[in-house]
Design a protein around this motif. Structure first.
Motif, short mmCIF file in Angstrom:
data_model
loop_
_atom_site.label_atom_id
_atom_site.label_comp_id
_atom_site.label_asym_id
_atom_site.label_seq_id
_atom_site.Cartn_x
_atom_site.Cartn_y
_atom_site.Cartn_z
N ILE A 1 0.88 -1.17 0.00
CA ILE A 1 0.00 0.00 0.00
C ILE A 1 0.91 1.21 0.00
O ILE A 1 1.51 1.58 1.00
N ASP A 2 1.04 1.77 -1.17
CA ASP A 2 1.90 2.93 -1.33
C ASP A 2 1.00 4.00 -1.94
O ASP A 2 -0.08 4.23 -1.44
N ASP A 3 1.36 4.61 -3.01
CA ASP A 3 0.48 5.65 -3.53
C ASP A 3 -0.18 5.28 -4.86
O ASP A 3 -0.62 6.16 -5.59
N PRO B 1 2.78 8.31 1.83
CA PRO B 1 2.51 9.64 2.36
C PRO B 1 1.00 9.83 2.42
O PRO B 1 0.35 10.02 1.41
N ASN B 2 0.44 9.68 3.61
CA ASN B 2 -1.01 9.49 3.71
C ASN B 2 -1.77 10.74 4.12
O ASN B 2 -2.88 10.67 4.63
N TYR B 3 -1.19 11.86 3.90
CA TYR B 3 -1.73 13.13 4.39
C TYR B 3 -1.90 14.03 3.19
O TYR B 3 -1.09 14.94 2.97
N TYR B 4 -2.93 13.79 2.40
CA TYR B 4 -3.07 14.52 1.15
C TYR B 4 -1.81 14.35 0.30
O TYR B 4 -1.33 15.30 -0.32
N GLY B 5 -1.27 13.16 0.31
CA GLY B 5 -0.07 12.91 -0.48
C GLY B 5 1.21 13.41 0.13
O GLY B 5 2.26 13.37 -0.50
N LYS B 6 1.13 13.89 1.37
CA LYS B 6 2.34 14.32 2.07
C LYS B 6 2.44 13.54 3.38
O LYS B 6 1.61 12.69 3.67
N HIS C 1 0.65 7.08 11.80
CA HIS C 1 0.19 5.76 12.18
C HIS C 1 -1.28 5.77 12.57
O HIS C 1 -2.00 4.78 12.36
N VAL D 1 -3.65 7.52 11.22
CA VAL D 1 -4.52 7.55 10.04
C VAL D 1 -4.13 6.49 9.01
O VAL D 1 -4.58 6.53 7.86
N ASN E 1 -6.67 4.80 6.77
CA ASN E 1 -7.15 5.55 5.60
C ASN E 1 -6.61 4.96 4.31
O ASN E 1 -7.35 4.85 3.31
N THR E 2 -5.35 4.62 4.29
CA THR E 2 -4.76 4.11 3.06
C THR E 2 -5.33 2.74 2.72
O THR E 2 -5.43 2.37 1.55
#
Lengths: 362, 362
Positions: A167-169, A199-204, A213, A215, A218-219
């Protein structure tokens, strides 16, 4: 570890991280790939921007191999510390994320070579050396044609039980990746998804690891919704998906949310023929670790809200810092539910695992 | 709408979208801003990449103003269709997201001017024309100094109850934005967060609106964790946060997850002094809409798992396509809980709302 012999029931552990060193992969690689590692010290790009968290970084301090090698690198030490001591019936190897060929952004050809090398190393050094260990087919999913070839090459190995997608982007439900699912289904392989370092924060990245960790589920939700709404399970009706290392408590609300959205927006995705919660029940499994601290009553409420006790499976995440012990991680849940979570749900999920149900000695 | 006079209890609606047209803002703008709109037809950049979903796009088809103006643009039509017909005691205006000054990426100075114009327009045309309507202070949060000036300018208006922050791709807990929270607390204003149109898929958009909407709570979780782990509620102990339009079912698992992570990682954020779930109970409120379809038993399980019946507040999201009617959205929950959700939790949250508890006539 004073846990030995306390184990009373079958335990199938869906997340064990064996670790390779780049040196160990060299014999399995041709040139030029071998030379990039040997001569230029190539390592996969790293993502997590946080300082080391504890004495052994992301590993349990006591899991370092006594001779100094990193945690997860030695079979006999893992046998002693985990498999024998806890009494695993079976464990699924999920790699250490380094290398993670499907997460590589550069040069796909090297990702393909690394996946092949990794699988050969895994089969030779782990799967064929301990009856209890089952494996994940590493692929370079960004190049689906190569991924299919690799699944064809090693997917029918009797100890290979799933295809691993980090699970990446990349949202894996995209039709571009469907040939991978077709091949996995054909080989009776589960799709196992384990977070890499997205990067799970709006792509950051957020400021702190504790936010990242917190959130993390979410991914996982992104991937499950991607698979469901892109119609993967209609196209591949025997495919199963294991979502590894985000716990399970996010699932009930997520099932309700997807159902409610599907009810009002299904005209957008007419290829999805069933309620998302029904697809989850039939196709998606999640692992307990890192388990939230829950009372028995709370745990059972979450299970009730899923309307299924066959979704949740046990995992330790050995040898990582937030390892969950099967003796302490869960509240008492009653014999039937504990059997399902600790072993039987995973046994149903992975057709290559031994079918026998281990006799409960209690 | 055959709902008139069915209403039996006080209803405080935390999400009503009034809509401005750019023409209406012109008298409140100086040049050069006025000229950019009038002479060059400037409009805010739009984000959502999806085709229109229904007859009226993101609005209820029947909410269009009869003379052809867009839904939410006319007070008297809103009074008739919503406030009078349902029998609202109070409603909080949250804007239509266009303009959304805090979401603008270019030229901060124009965002500042638009926020000021919007607030003046809102006060004159809505807040001072209907006793039931309360407002949100629009700011240009990307420029905190200007945001603080705007809060100083209009924040003490008796009908202004919160500062509005769009959920876009900025995590608002960052210390850069703390002066906004200091000013909000000083004026007894809640921080209301409402999603704008964030690319919520690793910073990109998923293929379908149903996916984007199914993982919408993710962006809310990011904001709540950002506020908590950056220590906002320790610095501003009287500050409250209203998370608008992601429903509430994600909250129990998220509280458990943050607690479990905080227990093992709190050394990273020593300024956070309490369990995150305890901070949520004291500082964070969420709105029902778009409510998941739940049985009474399921609804109560989610409430029980929060260990608080004071977190969830009611909202309709009028005039949007997925409007929730107070007569149909929730299962029967019993008098006490219904009173809290439909009105009393919001009344506690917003100190400027009338303190009286409306007599229940049932």
């Amino acid at each position: 570890m004073a846990e030995k012999k306390q184990q009373k029931r079958a335990i199938i552990d869906m997340d064990i991280h064996e670790r390779v060193t780049y040196d160990e992969l060299l014999p399995y690689l041709d040139n030029p790939w071998q030379r990039y590692i040997k001569d230029t010290n190539w390592v996969q790009e790293k993502h997590l921007p946080y300082p080391i968290l504890g004495a052994a970084g992301l590993d349990r301090a006591d899991a370092q191999v006594p001779d100094g090698r990193p945690a997860g690198n030695d079979l006999s030490f893992m046998q002693q510390q985990l498999l024998d001591d806890v009494g695993h019936e079976a464990g699924i190897l999920t790699g250490a994320g380094d290398p993670s060929p499907s997460s590589m952004n550069g040069w796909y050809e090297m990702a393909v070579a690394l996946a092949t090398a990794y699988n050969d190393w895994q089969i030779e050094n782990w799967l064929e050396k301990d009856d209890r260990l089952y494996g994940s087919v590493h692929i370079a999913a960004q190049d689906p044609a190569s991924a299919v070839r690799e699944i064809e090459r090693v997917g029918s190995h009797p100890k290979m039980v799933q295809v691993l997608l980090p699970i990446d982007d990349r949202p894996w439900g995209d039709p571009y990746y469907h040939p991978i699912f077709e091949a996995a289904e054909r080989h009776n392989l589960v799709i196992g998804m384990h977070h890499q370092e997205p990067p799970n924060y709006y792509g950051k990245f957020p400021r702190y690891f504790v936010e990242w960790h917190s959130v993390m589920p979410n991914t996982h939700m992104i991937q499950v919704s991607s698979m469901i709404f892109n119609g993967v399970f209609e196209k591949y009706p025997n495919l199963k998906l294991a979502m590894i290392e985000a716990g399970f408590t996010y699932i009930p609300a997520f099932m309700k949310k997807m159902d409610q959205q599907y009810k009002v927006l299904r005209h957008e995705v007419p290829w999805v023929k069933r309620m998302p919660s029904s697809i989850v029940k039939d196709h998606v499994r999640v692992t307990t670790q890192p388990v939230d601290e829950l009372t028995r009553d709370e745990f059972l409420k979450f299970i009730d809200l899923m309307d299924s006790d066959e979704i949740v499976c046990f995992s330790t995440d050995y040898p990582h810092w937030d390892y969950d012990s099967p003796f302490r991680a869960l509240p008492p849940l009653g014999e039937e539910l504990e059997q399902k979570i600790f072993a039987e749900n995973a046994r149903k999920l992975y057709p290559k695992l031994p079918a026998r149900e281990r006799k409960v000695t209690q």
